[in-house]
Design a protein around this motif. Structure first.
Motif, PDB file in Angstrom:
ATOM      1  N   PRO A 184       0.897  -1.046   0.079  1.00 32.28           N
ATOM      2  CA  PRO A 184      -0.217   0.037   0.021  1.00 32.28           C
ATOM      3  C   PRO A 184       0.824   1.259  -0.028  1.00 32.28           C
ATOM      4  CG  PRO A 184      -0.855  -1.558   1.689  1.00 32.28           C
ATOM      5  CD  PRO A 184       0.556  -2.016   1.250  1.00 32.28           C
ATOM      6  N   LEU A 185       0.482   2.186  -1.016  1.00 32.71           N
ATOM      7  CA  LEU A 185       1.087   3.495  -0.893  1.00 32.71           C
ATOM      8  C   LEU A 185       0.006   4.443  -1.051  1.00 32.71           C
ATOM      9  CD1 LEU A 185       3.697   3.108  -3.850  1.00 32.71           C
ATOM     10  CD2 LEU A 185       4.266   2.692  -1.599  1.00 32.71           C
ATOM     11  N   ILE A 186       0.410   5.633  -0.285  1.00 35.89           N
ATOM     12  CA  ILE A 186      -0.499   6.874  -0.187  1.00 35.89           C
ATOM     13  C   ILE A 186       0.386   8.191  -0.584  1.00 35.89           C
ATOM     14  CG2 ILE A 186      -1.949   8.387   1.089  1.00 35.89           C
ATOM     15  CD1 ILE A 186      -2.836   5.976   3.048  1.00 35.89           C
ATOM     16  N   ASN A 187      -0.268   8.757  -1.663  1.00 37.64           N
ATOM     17  CA  ASN A 187       0.542  10.184  -2.275  1.00 37.64           C
ATOM     18  C   ASN A 187      -0.240  11.280  -1.394  1.00 37.64           C
ATOM     19  OD1 ASN A 187       0.749  12.504  -3.576  1.00 37.64           O
ATOM     20  ND2 ASN A 187       1.165  11.329  -5.581  1.00 37.64           N
ATOM     21  N   ALA A 188       0.523  11.728  -0.312  1.00 37.57           N
ATOM     22  CA  ALA A 188       0.124  12.802   0.417  1.00 37.57           C
ATOM     23  C   ALA A 188       0.429  14.252   0.052  1.00 37.57           C
ATOM     24  CB  ALA A 188       0.290  12.386   1.820  1.00 37.57           C
ATOM     25  N   PRO A 189      -0.072  14.977  -0.621  1.00 37.27           N
ATOM     26  CA  PRO A 189       0.260  16.358  -0.984  1.00 37.27           C
ATOM     27  C   PRO A 189       0.304  17.286   0.219  1.00 37.27           C
ATOM     28  CG  PRO A 189      -1.545  15.817  -2.428  1.00 37.27           C
ATOM     29  CD  PRO A 189      -1.580  14.625  -1.524  1.00 37.27           C
ATOM     30  N   MET A 190       1.351  18.176   0.366  1.00 37.94           N
ATOM     31  CA  MET A 190       1.359  18.996   1.693  1.00 37.94           C
ATOM     32  C   MET A 190       1.288  20.391   1.293  1.00 37.94           C
ATOM     33  SD  MET A 190       2.109  16.942   3.863  1.00 37.94           S
ATOM     34  CE  MET A 190       2.875  17.990   5.291  1.00 37.94           C
ATOM     35  N   PRO A 191       0.734  21.282   1.878  1.00 40.00           N
ATOM     36  CA  PRO A 191       0.148  21.066   3.319  1.00 40.00           C
ATOM     37  C   PRO A 191      -1.192  20.482   3.635  1.00 40.00           C
ATOM     38  CG  PRO A 191      -0.025  23.414   2.819  1.00 40.00           C
ATOM     39  CD  PRO A 191       0.489  22.639   1.452  1.00 40.00           C
ATOM     40  N   LEU A 192      -1.709  20.247   2.153  1.00 40.49           N
ATOM     41  CA  LEU A 192      -3.392  19.996   2.318  1.00 40.49           C
ATOM     42  C   LEU A 192      -3.658  18.611   3.047  1.00 40.49           C
ATOM     43  CD1 LEU A 192      -6.159  20.428   0.998  1.00 40.49           C
ATOM     44  CD2 LEU A 192      -5.494  19.000  -0.878  1.00 40.49           C
ATOM     45  N   ALA A 193      -2.549  17.792   2.923  1.00 41.20           N
ATOM     46  CA  ALA A 193      -2.799  16.022   3.579  1.00 41.20           C
ATOM     47  C   ALA A 193      -1.908  16.274   4.872  1.00 41.20           C
ATOM     48  CB  ALA A 193      -2.476  15.050   2.647  1.00 41.20           C
ATOM     49  N   ALA A 194      -1.641  17.232   5.556  1.00 41.68           N
ATOM     50  CA  ALA A 194      -0.781  17.104   6.875  1.00 41.68           C
ATOM     51  C   ALA A 194      -1.466  16.075   7.728  1.00 41.68           C
ATOM     52  CB  ALA A 194      -0.549  18.588   7.248  1.00 41.68           C
ATOM     53  N   PRO A 195      -2.814  16.277   7.936  1.00 42.42           N
ATOM     54  CA  PRO A 195      -3.565  15.321   9.057  1.00 42.42           C
ATOM     55  C   PRO A 195      -3.369  13.688   8.498  1.00 42.42           C
ATOM     56  CG  PRO A 195      -4.965  17.073   8.511  1.00 42.42           C
ATOM     57  CD  PRO A 195      -4.024  17.281   7.562  1.00 42.42           C
ATOM     58  N   VAL A 196      -3.319  13.689   7.186  1.00 37.52           N
ATOM     59  CA  VAL A 196      -3.000  12.226   6.755  1.00 37.52           C
ATOM     60  C   VAL A 196      -1.386  11.876   6.917  1.00 37.52           C
ATOM     61  CG1 VAL A 196      -2.856  10.564   4.664  1.00 37.52           C
ATOM     62  CG2 VAL A 196      -4.671  12.537   4.801  1.00 37.52           C
ATOM     63  N   ASN A 197      -0.651  12.793   6.664  1.00 43.63           N
ATOM     64  CA  ASN A 197       1.004  12.361   7.043  1.00 43.63           C
ATOM     65  C   ASN A 197       0.838  12.134   8.588  1.00 43.63           C
ATOM     66  OD1 ASN A 197       2.724  12.303   4.900  1.00 43.63           O
ATOM     67  ND2 ASN A 197       2.208  14.119   4.449  1.00 43.63           N
ATOM     68  N   ALA A 198       0.336  12.910   9.281  1.00 43.40           N
ATOM     69  CA  ALA A 198       0.476  12.767  10.984  1.00 43.40           C
ATOM     70  C   ALA A 198       0.042  11.277  11.323  1.00 43.40           C
ATOM     71  CB  ALA A 198      -0.470  13.838  11.552  1.00 43.40           C
ATOM     72  N   ALA A 199      -1.211  10.862  10.752  1.00 40.95           N
ATOM     73  CA  ALA A 199      -1.921   9.510  10.815  1.00 40.95           C
ATOM     74  C   ALA A 199      -0.909   8.570  10.593  1.00 40.95           C
ATOM     75  CB  ALA A 199      -3.158   9.727  10.363  1.00 40.95           C
ATOM     76  N   LEU A 200      -0.528   8.512   9.119  1.00 41.29           N
ATOM     77  CA  LEU A 200       0.565   7.700   8.731  1.00 41.29           C
ATOM     78  C   LEU A 200       1.919   7.524   9.645  1.00 41.29           C
ATOM     79  CD1 LEU A 200       0.151   8.336   4.946  1.00 41.29           C
ATOM     80  CD2 LEU A 200      -1.076   6.469   6.242  1.00 41.29           C
ATOM     81  N   ASP A 201       2.420   8.658  10.208  1.00 37.58           N
ATOM     82  CA  ASP A 201       3.523   8.687  11.137  1.00 37.58           C
ATOM     83  C   ASP A 201       3.266   7.725  12.285  1.00 37.58           C
ATOM     84  OD1 ASP A 201       5.021  10.329   9.583  1.00 37.58           O
ATOM     85  OD2 ASP A 201       4.586  12.139  10.738  1.00 37.58           O
ATOM     86  N   GLN A 202       1.909   7.814  12.613  1.00 36.48           N
ATOM     87  CA  GLN A 202       1.657   7.095  14.033  1.00 36.48           C
ATOM     88  C   GLN A 202       1.497   5.629  13.730  1.00 36.48           C
ATOM     89  OE1 GLN A 202      -1.941   8.978  15.541  1.00 36.48           O
ATOM     90  NE2 GLN A 202      -0.915  10.761  16.350  1.00 36.48           N
ATOM     91  N   ARG A 203       1.319   5.176  12.468  1.00 37.06           N
ATOM     92  CA  ARG A 203       1.193   3.865  12.116  1.00 37.06           C
ATOM     93  C   ARG A 203       2.257   3.394  11.500  1.00 37.06           C
ATOM     94  NH1 ARG A 203      -4.431   1.904   9.460  1.00 37.06           N
ATOM     95  NH2 ARG A 203      -5.792   2.989  10.965  1.00 37.06           N
ATOM     96  N   GLY A 204       3.544   4.314  11.498  1.00 39.96           N
ATOM     97  CA  GLY A 204       4.883   3.670  11.307  1.00 39.96           C
ATOM     98  C   GLY A 204       4.990   3.470   9.651  1.00 39.96           C
ATOM     99  N   TRP A 205       4.017   4.255   9.002  1.00 38.35           N
ATOM    100  CA  TRP A 205       4.238   4.330   7.491  1.00 38.35           C
ATOM    101  C   TRP A 205       5.729   5.118   6.741  1.00 38.35           C
ATOM    102  CZ3 TRP A 205       0.347   3.688   3.372  1.00 38.35           C
ATOM    103  CH2 TRP A 205      -0.593   2.941   3.495  1.00 38.35           C
ATOM    104  N   ALA A 206       6.575   4.510   6.198  1.00 36.57           N
ATOM    105  CA  ALA A 206       7.800   5.045   5.803  1.00 36.57           C
ATOM    106  C   ALA A 206       7.288   6.263   4.815  1.00 36.57           C
ATOM    107  CB  ALA A 206       8.770   4.106   5.184  1.00 36.57           C
ATOM    108  N   SER A 207       8.457   7.140   4.429  1.00 38.57           N
ATOM    109  CA  SER A 207       8.269   8.182   3.418  1.00 38.57           C
ATOM    110  C   SER A 207       9.339   7.971   2.101  1.00 38.57           C
ATOM    111  CB  SER A 207       8.675   9.621   3.954  1.00 38.57           C
ATOM    112  OG  SER A 207       7.402   9.821   5.043  1.00 38.57           O
ATOM    113  N   ARG A 208       9.041   7.998   1.031  1.00 34.69           N
ATOM    114  CA  ARG A 208       9.962   8.127   0.165  1.00 34.69           C
ATOM    115  C   ARG A 208      10.360   9.320  -0.209  1.00 34.69           C
ATOM    116  NH1 ARG A 208       7.286   4.391  -4.877  1.00 34.69           N
ATOM    117  NH2 ARG A 208       7.504   2.150  -3.682  1.00 34.69           N
ATOM    118  N   PRO A 209      11.392   9.705  -0.819  1.00 38.46           N
ATOM    119  CA  PRO A 209      12.017  11.123  -1.323  1.00 38.46           C
ATOM    120  C   PRO A 209      10.818  12.265  -1.482  1.00 38.46           C
ATOM    121  CG  PRO A 209      13.451   9.654  -1.972  1.00 38.46           C
ATOM    122  CD  PRO A 209      12.388   8.818  -1.606  1.00 38.46           C
ATOM    123  N   LEU A 210      11.024  13.351  -0.917  1.00 40.07           N
ATOM    124  CA  LEU A 210      10.185  14.509  -1.072  1.00 40.07           C
ATOM    125  C   LEU A 210      10.386  14.820  -2.469  1.00 40.07           C
ATOM    126  CD1 LEU A 210       8.409  16.694   0.356  1.00 40.07           C
ATOM    127  CD2 LEU A 210      10.351  18.104   0.067  1.00 40.07           C
TER     128      LEU A 210
END
Length: 319
Positions: free
Chosen positions: A139-165
Motif C-alpha cells: 500500500p502506498l499513499i500520495n499525500a500532498p502537502m500542506p493539504l494532507a498534513a493530517p494524513v501524514n500525521a496519521a501515517l506517522d503514528q502507524r509507522g508508514w515510511a516516506s519516499r523522497p520528497l
C-alpha cells in the motif's frame, strides 16, 4: 521544539552554524516543515529544501501561514496530474483515488489522498491497505502537502515510511517561450507516438516498461512525445507532454538527455518545444514533478522559471 503535528505547517528554525570567540552564530530558515525524524528536520523554503540536524537547532516554532497555496488549487493541479498519468486500474474512496499499474511508478500505484474519503481517516487508511494488498501490492499513499498534513500525521503514528520528497513545480508558458529559439541544436520532433528508441531511453531510467506503462503513456487524448536526434539519427533527448484539466495544464514528464549530450541546453530546448505545442492548445501554465534530492534537475527547472507550488510525500505501509 517542533512535533509531528507541525509537519505541513509553516515554521521558523534558528540554527547554530558556528562559534566566533564567545559568540554563537545563528542562521534562520523559514518555510514549510515537510519532514521530522529523530535526527533531523526538513524545511521547504523559498530558496529550496533545507535539512537541519536536530543537534544544530537552537529554537524552532510554528508561525502563521503566508502565501500558502489554496486547497482548491492543490486539488485541481493534483487531479490534472492524475489525468495526465492515468493508471489503468482505478477505484474511488470518496474523494480519494486508488490507482494501480503493475508497480510502474509511484504516482500510478498510490492512493491520491485529496478530498474527503467519506469515512474517518483511520478507516480510509485501513481501506487503502486492504485494496492494495488484495492486488498483491504494498500500500502506498500520495499525500500532498500542506493539504494532507493530517494524513501524514496519521501515517506517522502507524509507522508508514516516506519516499523522497517530491516538488510539484509550476511556471507560466509565456517565459518559457520568450527569447529566440536555439538554432544550433537539432530540431525537436514532436510525434503522436513514441519511437522504440524513445521507450528504450525511458526504460533506462524507469525500468522495464510493462503493458500498464504503455497504457499510461498513451492513455491521454492530448499528449505528445518529444524526440531530439543527431544527424546520424541517434537519440539525444526525450520528453512527454500532456494537456489536461479544465485549467489546461501542460504536464512535462520523462525529460531525459543522453549522458554524452548533457550540458548543451537540450533540456530547455525540449521544454520550449513542448510549451509551443501546449500554447497552441490553449494551455497557459506548465507543471512538473521532481524529487527534491535531484539537484541538477531542480536547478535546470529553476532556470526555466519553475517554482514550487506544493510538495508531496509518497508513504509506504510497513511490510
Amino acid at each position: 521544539m517542533l512535533r509531528q503535528q507541525d509537519v505541513g505547517h509553516r515554521v521558523v528554525v534558528r540554527r547554530i552554524v558556528g562559534v566566533t570567540g564567545d559568540r554563537t552564530l545563528f542562521t534562520d530558515a523559514l518555510g514549510e516543515l515537510v519532514d521530522l525524524t529523530e535526527t533531523e528536520l526538513t524545511i521547504a523554503t523559498a530558496k529550496g529544501t533545507v535539512r537541519v540536524p536536530l543537534r544544530e537547532v537552537h529554537r524552532a516554532k510554528r508561525v502563521p501561514a503566508a502565501r500558502r497555496p489554496h486547497a482548491a488549487s492543490v486539488i485541481a493541479l493534483e487531479h490534472a496530474a492524475d489525468e495526465a498519468w492515468p493508471a489503468p486500474v482505478r477505484a474511488r474512496l470518496g474523494g480519494w483515488i486508488l490507482r494501480a499499474a503493475d508497480n510502474w511508478t509511484g504516482r500510478a500505484n498510490s492512493a491520491l489522498a485529496v478530498g474527503d474519503p467519506d469515512r474517518t481517516l483511520e478507516a480510509a487508511i485501513d481501506a487503502v491497505g486492504k485494496w492494495y494488498r488484495e492486488r498483491g501490492q504494498r500500500p502506498l499513499i500520495n499525500a500532498p502537502m500542506p493539504l494532507a498534513a493530517p494524513v501524514n500525521a496519521a501515517l506517522d503514528q502507524r509507522g508508514w515510511a516516506s519516499r523522497p520528497l517530491t516538488l510539484v513545480q509550476t511556471a507560466p508558458l509565456a517565459p518559457l517561450l520568450a527569447g529566440p529559439a536555439r538554432t544550433d541544436l537539432p530540431p525537436v520532433d514532436l510525434a503522436d507516438s513514441a519511437g522504440d528508441d524513445w521507450y528504450a531511453m525511458v526504460a533506462e531510467h524507469k525500468g522495464t516498461l510493462p503493458a500498464s506503462a504503455l497504457s499510461i503513456l498513451n492513455g491521454v487524448p492530448e499528449k505528445v512525445f518529444a524526440h531530439v536526434r543527431d544527424t546520424d539519427g541517434e537519440l539525444l533527448a526525450v520528453a512527454r507532454g500532456a494537456v489536461t484539466g479544465p485549467d489546461r495544464w501542460l504536464g512535462v514528464s520523462l525529460l531525459q538527455t543522453a549522458p554524452a549530450a548533457r550540458r548543451r541546453g537540450l533540456g530547455q530546448h525540449v521544454v520550449r518545444a513542448l510549451a509551443q505545442w501546449a500554447a497552441q492548445r490553449d494551455a497557459g501554465r506548465a507543471y512538473l514533478q521532481v524529487e527534491e534530492r535531484n539537484a541538477p534537475a531542480v536547478a535546470l527547472y529553476g532556470r526555466l522559471g519553475f517554482t514550487t507550488h506544493h510538495t508531496y510525500l509518497t508513504r509506504e505501509a510497513p511490510v
